[in-house]
Design an enzyme around this catalytic site. Structure first.
Site, PDB file in Angstrom:
ATOM      1  N   GLY A  12      -0.270 -12.366  -1.319  1.00 46.04           N
ATOM      2  CA  GLY A  12      -0.490 -12.606   0.114  1.00 46.04           C
ATOM      3  C   GLY A  12      -1.628 -13.583   0.345  1.00 46.04           C
ATOM      4  O   GLY A  12      -2.213 -14.126  -0.595  1.00 46.04           O
ATOM      5  N   SER A  77      -0.487  -4.997   2.371  1.00 47.04           N
ATOM      6  CA  SER A  77      -0.037  -4.492   3.687  1.00 47.04           C
ATOM      7  C   SER A  77       0.499  -5.658   4.504  1.00 47.04           C
ATOM      8  O   SER A  77      -0.051  -6.763   4.432  1.00 47.04           O
ATOM      9  CB  SER A  77      -1.189  -3.867   4.469  1.00 47.04           C
ATOM     10  OG  SER A  77      -0.720  -3.448   5.753  1.00 47.04           O
ATOM     11  N   LYS A 107      -9.302   7.244  -9.655  1.00 44.11           N
ATOM     12  CA  LYS A 107      -9.890   8.484 -10.179  1.00 44.11           C
ATOM     13  C   LYS A 107      -9.599   8.605 -11.670  1.00 44.11           C
ATOM     14  O   LYS A 107     -10.488   8.894 -12.476  1.00 44.11           O
ATOM     15  CB  LYS A 107      -9.292   9.659  -9.394  1.00 44.11           C
ATOM     16  CG  LYS A 107      -9.816  11.013  -9.751  1.00 44.11           C
ATOM     17  CD  LYS A 107      -9.464  11.996  -8.623  1.00 44.11           C
ATOM     18  CE  LYS A 107      -9.420  13.411  -9.132  1.00 44.11           C
ATOM     19  NZ  LYS A 107      -8.082  13.799  -9.630  1.00 44.11           N
ATOM     20  N   TYR A 147       0.302   0.221  12.129  1.00 46.37           N
ATOM     21  CA  TYR A 147      -0.735  -0.440  11.314  1.00 46.37           C
ATOM     22  C   TYR A 147      -2.080   0.240  11.550  1.00 46.37           C
ATOM     23  O   TYR A 147      -2.759   0.648  10.603  1.00 46.37           O
ATOM     24  CB  TYR A 147      -0.799  -1.909  11.720  1.00 46.37           C
ATOM     25  CG  TYR A 147      -1.757  -2.765  10.923  1.00 46.37           C
ATOM     26  CD1 TYR A 147      -1.585  -2.971   9.557  1.00 46.37           C
ATOM     27  CD2 TYR A 147      -2.816  -3.409  11.556  1.00 46.37           C
ATOM     28  CE1 TYR A 147      -2.453  -3.793   8.845  1.00 46.37           C
ATOM     29  CE2 TYR A 147      -3.676  -4.237  10.847  1.00 46.37           C
ATOM     30  CZ  TYR A 147      -3.497  -4.414   9.493  1.00 46.37           C
ATOM     31  OH  TYR A 147      -4.353  -5.233   8.792  1.00 46.37           O
TER      32      TYR A 147
END
Ligand code: UDP
Length: 329
Positions: A12, A77, A107, A147
């Site tokens: 993107g 996104s 994690k 969004y």
């Protein structure tokens, strides 16, 4: 040892500039993108590098990356109001399920994770300029809600992982950012005006043009993100350029810059379009010693050069990207 970083949304606009920056900083960069709104042309110049890898993957599904990961940047996104309307469910999923998967990965790998949030968490703001302590004014069920709420959830789950699991997290709230590699037909105001000027069409202003935005050049944005990642601050930080302009004034600037002979026409204002937006960047200044350096005139010139050099085919590919095959699963 070479540091390894995973960047989601790598193909993107922002993701690709981040790939460039971290390559330049000597990192091993693993780019990931499902290519719904991203474009491989934004990163094709990196494919020959040994320190660059690309995974074609949708982060809303379980994310597997072999080996060590020092850092994760979650930038996947859709990011334009037209995209939210066309792919609302993917927008919700990448901000919620995608973020959950990446926090789990962080994690597991003991990585520092930075998630890309947005000024949209402030909705149509009643506080001006917006500082990080403002809770926002969001229409949950409006067209932009998919969004805005996904990003609000994203911040919430990121803080929960930080507090409950002790994860080393960062949250950047990105205000309108522009520069080369913005998608020409994503419906956002800068590519829209640039495309219209280059095709010889009238510039479409939504509403009366009195709404304001504050536009940040991409290199400034990337510098802010880089500094935040290297800090040890866990709460959200606004990164944007406080230089505010009305959309009408901005259209006039574009007419001057591009030399177009065409005029401004007014169209209906989309629902929930924020009337004003300007970042309060006091926190970024104090914590990161950061402030934007590139003014709008300079940044817009560089951006116009990019759009001018697009092929005729790209320029006249009028229709919005066809998302129908994704069918909102
Ligand atoms: N806008 C406009 N004409 C266009 C596209 C957008 O006047 O062709 C307006 C839009 O209504 C909004 C502003 O420009 O007020 C910025 O829109 P954009 O979609 O770029 O970003 P956002 O609303 O998310 O800040």
């Amino acid at each position: 040892m070479t540091k390894r970083i995973l960047i989601t949304g790598a193909a993107g606009f922002l993701g690709s500039h981040l790939c460039d920056r971290f390559i330049k900083e000597g990192f091993h960069v693993i780019g990931m993108d499902n290519l719904i709104t991203g474009d491989l042309r934004n990163i094709e110049h990196l494919f020959h590098l040994e320190r660059f890898e690309f995974f074609h993957h949708d982060v809303s599904k379980f994310v597997y990356v072999p080996g060590k990961l020092n850092y994760i940047l979650h930038f996947a996104s859709p990011a334009s109001p037209i995209d939210y309307l066309k792919i609302p469910i993917q927008t919700l999923k990448v901000g919620s399920l995608g973020t959950h998967n990446l926090l789990g990965l962080a994690k597991e790998k003991k990585s520092v994770i930075l998630i890309a949030s947005t000024s949209e968490v402030y909705g149509d703001p009643l506080v001006h300029p917006q500082n990080e302590d403002y809770y926002g004014n969001v229409n949950i069920i409006g067209p932009r809600g998919v969004y805005d709420e996904a990003k609000r959830f994203q911040e919430s789950i990121t803080m929960a992982y930080h507090r409950f699991h002790g994860l080393d997290t960062r949250i950047v709230r990105i205000f309108n950012t522009y520069g080369p590699r913005m998608r020409l037909n994503d419906g956002r105001v800068i590519p829209a005006f640039m495309g219209q000027a280059l095709r010889g069409e009238d510039l479409t202003i939504f509403g009366n043009g009195k709404q304001t935005r504050s536009f940040c050049y991409v290199d400034d944005q990337v510098e802010g993100i880089y500094r935040l990642l290297m800090s040890n601050y866990h709460e959200p930080v606004n990164i944007g350029n406080p230089n505010e302009v009305t959309i009408l004034e901005f259209a006039q600037e574009i007419i001057k810059l591009t030399g177009t002979q065409h005029k401004i026409v007014f169209r209906e204002l989309p629902q929930d379009d924020p009337m004003q937006r300007q970042p309060d960047i006091a926190r970024a200044k104090k914590l990161l010693g950061w402030e934007p350096k590139v003014g709008r005139e300079e940044g817009m010139k560089i951006t116009f050069e990019y759009f001018k050099n697009l092929s005729k085919e790209d320029l006249f590919k009028h229709e919005h990207k066809d998302f129908s095959k994704y069918n909102n699963r």
